[in-house]
Design an enzyme around this catalytic site. Structure first.
Site, PDB file in Angstrom:
ATOM      1  N   SER A 193      -5.072   7.687  11.230  1.00  0.00           N
ATOM      2  CA  SER A 193      -6.080   8.218  10.311  1.00  0.00           C
ATOM      3  C   SER A 193      -6.214   9.734  10.468  1.00  0.00           C
ATOM      4  O   SER A 193      -5.280  10.469  10.153  1.00  0.00           O
ATOM      5  CB  SER A 193      -7.418   7.510  10.568  1.00  0.00           C
ATOM      6  OG  SER A 193      -8.341   7.764   9.548  1.00  0.00           O
ATOM      7  N   ASP A 369      -6.537  -1.957   3.730  1.00  0.00           N
ATOM      8  CA  ASP A 369      -7.174  -0.779   4.311  1.00  0.00           C
ATOM      9  C   ASP A 369      -7.909  -0.030   3.204  1.00  0.00           C
ATOM     10  O   ASP A 369      -7.295   0.484   2.270  1.00  0.00           O
ATOM     11  CB  ASP A 369      -6.104   0.102   4.952  1.00  0.00           C
ATOM     12  CG  ASP A 369      -6.664   1.320   5.651  1.00  0.00           C
ATOM     13  OD1 ASP A 369      -7.872   1.602   5.498  1.00  0.00           O
ATOM     14  OD2 ASP A 369      -5.895   1.989   6.354  1.00  0.00           O
ATOM     15  N   HIS A 400      -8.388  -0.997   8.393  1.00  0.00           N
ATOM     16  CA  HIS A 400      -8.295   0.313   9.050  1.00  0.00           C
ATOM     17  C   HIS A 400      -8.594   0.261  10.550  1.00  0.00           C
ATOM     18  O   HIS A 400      -8.045   1.059  11.322  1.00  0.00           O
ATOM     19  CB  HIS A 400      -9.245   1.295   8.362  1.00  0.00           C
ATOM     20  CG  HIS A 400      -8.878   2.729   8.554  1.00  0.00           C
ATOM     21  ND1 HIS A 400      -7.789   3.319   7.957  1.00  0.00           N
ATOM     22  CD2 HIS A 400      -9.466   3.723   9.278  1.00  0.00           C
ATOM     23  CE1 HIS A 400      -7.727   4.590   8.289  1.00  0.00           C
ATOM     24  NE2 HIS A 400      -8.727   4.864   9.105  1.00  0.00           N
TER      25      HIS A 400
END
Length: 424
Positions: A193, A369, A400
């Site tokens: 991320s 996600d 996620h």
């Protein structure tokens, strides 16, 4: 003998994460790094238990070995870290034959997230068991990197950073430190991320670091976010201006810091509350951001997770992500027309030049996600010059946070990460 071991433990265990790593049977080191702009970062190193050799009963630890150099004001000088002490004592074999890999966390996370699953399950241990020298980064402002050469965390100036500064200052400082420590000229990088976001900032703004990276793996990269589906992030974007004004007026510049009393209360509630309550809490907190429907988060892990998460971040990081969502572009922080003209020479903030990221890149993403959409992933692939591997995770409900704490993450993802790293 017991006294010697106790002293060694005091040297080795510097905080909760090293203590947890040692409890899992691995070797932990804590390293302090200073950036060009004065932030003190903590990096945790994970070494295989095969690097440890038992102390002899007649081992005597010299006074110099337990001298604390943490108060040394010169950030550029090397600290006397645990590994160096114990290597001198004959407690470690030399791990320099193992290729170093940095694992960098996302927003509100820390190095803890890569070890919480435990031996043979957590990514740090999977890579360590596959012959890598694992270094767990901590970005400025999180639980383990809340110190500055001049500012305290109560100062507004301390929190005047986004993930741009993490990519421009933190990652280069961490990379240079690790290469100097290990003697290598290149290392691997794994970013989840925001950990991927910051890496692409570095590759764009400081392309000379391309030569220092052998290969990079992006896990759910938060780069292009125009199609993200998180209801919570959509709400934040909607009220971005009000939140920005409120944070300035109220002098609130830190977002969701980890406080001991909060962690303790959360752990008690999660451990003792009925399953319906904890399930509802998870949906409100995790799944609104990460994606609904996954069965990968083990309820028994929640007390441990909330003991380390959220780890804090600057409000400016959140606002910068909000700008990416609104614009659909990967670009620098938007300060408004007047400041943009003074700072950038243009009314709009310039886009990051992803074409400068020449190193081999592998990207993993998942359909469930909410942060990373396949369309945005493809946009990233199209803008990078050297993507050698793009893989959609087979488990359709993988979200996620499953990248961090998924009960089957090793078989679903981590083994593939190790295999790709060996191909670079």
């Amino acid at each position: 003998m017991d006294k010697v071991i106790a002293i060694v433990c005091l040297i080795t265990v510097a905080s909760l994460i090293p203590e947890l790593i040692e409890a899992h049977g691995y070797i932990a080191e804590t390293h302090e790094i200073c950036t060009e702009d004065g932030y003190h970062l903590t990096v945790h190193r994970v070494l295989s238990p095969n690097n440890r050799i038992s102390l002899s009963t007649d081992t005597i630890i010299p006074d110099a070995a337990i001298t604390d150099k943490k108060n040394n004001e010169d950030c550029s000088s090397s600290d006397l870290d645990c590994h160096k002490i114990l290597e001198t004592l004959g407690c470690y074999t030399n791990p320099s034959s193992k290729l170093p890999v940095i694992i960098c966390h996302g927003v509100l996370s820390s190095s803890a997230d890569w070890v919480l699953l435990g031996p043979e399950k957590a990514l740090a241990y999977v890579l360590c068991d596959n012959g890598f020298d694992v270094w767990l980064a901590n970005a400025r402002g999180n639980t383990y990197s809340k110190s500055h050469k001049y500012y305290s965390i109560k100062d507004r100036d301390f929190w005047n950073f986004s993930w741009h500064e993490i990519g421009y200052y933190d990652l280069p400082a961490t990379i240079d430190y690790i290469l100097e420590k290990t003697g290598y000229t290149q290392l691997y990088y794994v970013g989840h991320s925001q950990g991927a976001t910051a890496f692409y900032v570095m590759g764009s703004e400081r392309p000379e670091y391309n030569e220092k990276i052998k290969g990079m793996i992006s896990l759910a990269p938060a780069v292009f976010l125009g199609n993200q589906r998180s209801p919570l992030l959509k709400l934040i974007v909607q009220f971005h201006s009000i939140l920005d004004w409120g944070s300035y007026i109220c002098n609130i510049h830190e977002w969701l810091p980890r406080k001991k009393w909060q962690s303790q209360v959360l752990r008690i509630l999660v451990r003792n509350a009925p399953r319906t309550v904890t399930k509802g809490f998870c949906y409100c907190w995790f799944f609104l951001i990460a994606g609904f429907g996954s069965d990968q988060l083990d309820k028994s892990m929640l007390p441990l997770i909330f003991g380390h998460s959220p780890a804090g971040a600057s409000v400016k990081q959140l606002f910068h992500f909000s700008q990416l969502i609104t614009s659909g572009s990967f670009r620098k922080f938007d300060y408004g027309t007047k400041t943009n003209l003074a700072l950038y020479g243009s009314a709009q903030p310039p886009k990051y030049t992803l074409e400068r990221v020449k190193i081999p890149v592998a990207i993993f993403y998942s359909e469930n996600d909410f942060i990373t959409h396949r369309t945005d992933v493809q946009k990233l692939v199209d803008n990078l010059p050297n993507v050698i591997h793009t893989e959609k995770i087979a488990y359709e409900k993988f979200n996620h946070i499953d990248y961090l704490w998924g009960r089957d993450a090793k078989t679903i993802l981590y083994n593939s990460i190790a295999a790709v790293l060996k191909r670079f």
